[in-house]
Structure formats: structure tokens, C-alpha cells
Design a protein around this motif. Structure first.
Motif, mmCIF file in Angstrom:
data_model
loop_
_atom_site.group_PDB
_atom_site.id
_atom_site.type_symbol
_atom_site.label_atom_id
_atom_site.label_comp_id
_atom_site.label_asym_id
_atom_site.label_seq_id
_atom_site.Cartn_x
_atom_site.Cartn_y
_atom_site.Cartn_z
ATOM 1 N N ASP A 54 -4.769 0.416 -3.020
ATOM 2 C CA ASP A 54 -5.508 1.599 -2.561
ATOM 3 C C ASP A 54 -5.106 2.052 -1.163
ATOM 4 N N VAL A 55 -4.324 1.259 -0.437
ATOM 5 C CA VAL A 55 -3.889 1.690 0.899
ATOM 6 C C VAL A 55 -2.698 2.642 0.813
ATOM 7 N N ALA A 56 -2.092 2.734 -0.358
ATOM 8 C CA ALA A 56 -0.864 3.517 -0.523
ATOM 9 C C ALA A 56 -1.127 4.839 -1.217
ATOM 10 N N GLU A 84 5.163 1.128 -6.727
ATOM 11 C CA GLU A 84 4.852 2.263 -7.598
ATOM 12 C C GLU A 84 3.862 3.225 -6.952
ATOM 13 N N HIS A 85 2.899 2.721 -6.222
ATOM 14 C CA HIS A 85 1.910 3.577 -5.555
ATOM 15 C C HIS A 85 2.550 4.441 -4.468
ATOM 16 N N LEU A 86 3.610 3.946 -3.852
ATOM 17 C CA LEU A 86 4.272 4.692 -2.777
ATOM 18 C C LEU A 86 5.242 5.756 -3.296
ATOM 19 N N ALA A 87 5.700 5.617 -4.527
ATOM 20 C CA ALA A 87 6.680 6.556 -5.077
ATOM 21 C C ALA A 87 6.039 7.912 -5.329
ATOM 22 N N PRO A 88 6.790 8.971 -5.124
ATOM 23 C CA PRO A 88 8.173 8.996 -4.668
ATOM 24 C C PRO A 88 8.279 9.020 -3.138
#
Length: 161
Positions: A54-56, A84-88
Motif C-alpha cells: 500500500d505504500v506504492a 508490480e505496484h510500482l509499475a509502470p
């Protein structure tokens, strides 16, 4: 500064590092397995995440300061799948001291999922972290390093490429 960043790992090193980011004006969302460790930061305006992932957010930046290779691997590839949370195009700044093999493996994992990893282990103890006197060694793409330089500068006076 209003850039939103995430921070995972609020132990003896991570807590003062995150506090320095908050003091520098970053909009900070924090996570720690022991949720109460985030209390001092939340009292100063940080947001508490329920889960590490949840931080990303897509295209965002997350700093991690964790105990060992296994913890960093679990953060990046596990249930919360930080990559995956940071992509793209998001950036994970891994500030833990981990093995070169783990760093290469996780950098490749990030790349295969559309995000980027910057390895940025630090020299210094908790009192140096609190005093913003960490020495930071950084590796990764030149573009990503340039984007995160203000974040690193908020934690220490010297960043070595």
C-alpha cells in the motif's frame, strides 16, 4: 516538497531515515510489520499503510530499509509484490545491505515487471541516520538515480555513484 513516497522498514535505521524525509517535506506513507513503530511518524503527518504494498503507486518511489536478503525479496516478489505496484516506471530504492546476487536478481525482477530498482546501501549507524549523516552508495540507471537524488540527499550529505 510535495512528492509522495513510500517507506518500508521502521527499525533502528529506517525510523530516523523516514523521519528525515518527512522533515524535508516529502509526503510519506509508511509501513512496518509492527504497526506501532509508525506512530511517531504518523503523529508528524505521515500516512500509515496497512500492508507493505500500500505504500506504492504506479510511477512512484518507495524506499526500503529491511534486515536481510529474504526480507527484501519478500517485499519485492511476495504477496505485496512491490515491483508490480510500482509499475509502470516506479522506482524502488533498496537501502538495505544485501548480497550482490540478490541485488541483481531483484533488479531483473523489477525490470521484468516495468519498475526500476536502485541499490543504495548506507554507511552509518542509527545516530548517523538521525543526524542525516549517512554515506550512501548508489547504483542503477542514471535516469532513476537523478530522479531520486533529492530523496537520498535528505538522508545524508554524501551520495557515491
Amino acid at each position: 516538497m510535495t512528492q509522495k513516497i513510500g517507506f518500508v522498514g521502521l527499525g533502528a535505521m529506517g525510523l530516523p531515515m523516514a523521519a528525515n524525509l518527512l522533515a524535508a517535506g516529502f509526503n510519506l506513507t509508511v509501513y512496518n510489520r509492527t504497526a506501532s513503530k509508525a506512530d511517531p511518524l504518523v503523529a508528524k503527518g505521515a500516512h500509515r499503510a496497512v500492508r507493505a504494498g500500500d505504500v506504492a503507486h504506479p510511477g512512484g518511489v518507495v524506499v526500503s530499509m529491511l534486515a536481510d536478503d529474504a526480507s527484501v525479496k519478500a517485499l519485492v516478489t511476495g504477496d505485496d509484490a512491490l515491483a508490480e505496484h510500482l509499475a509502470p516506471d516506479g522506482i524502488h530504492i533498496s537501502m538495505s545491505t544485501v548480497s550482490p546476487a540478490t541485488t541483481r536478481e531483484l533488479a531483473e525482477y523489477h525490470a521484468s515487471h516495468g519498475s526500476v530498482m536502485i541499490a543504495a546501501p548506507v554507511f552509518g549507524r542509527p545516530n548517523a541516520a538521525q543526524a542525516k549523516q549517512l554515506r550512501i552508495c548508489v547504483s542503477g540507471s542514471a535516469e532513476a538515480k537523478a530522479k531520486v537524488k533529492p530523496i537520498l540527499d535528505a538522508m545524508g550529505p554524501e551520495v557515491f555513484d
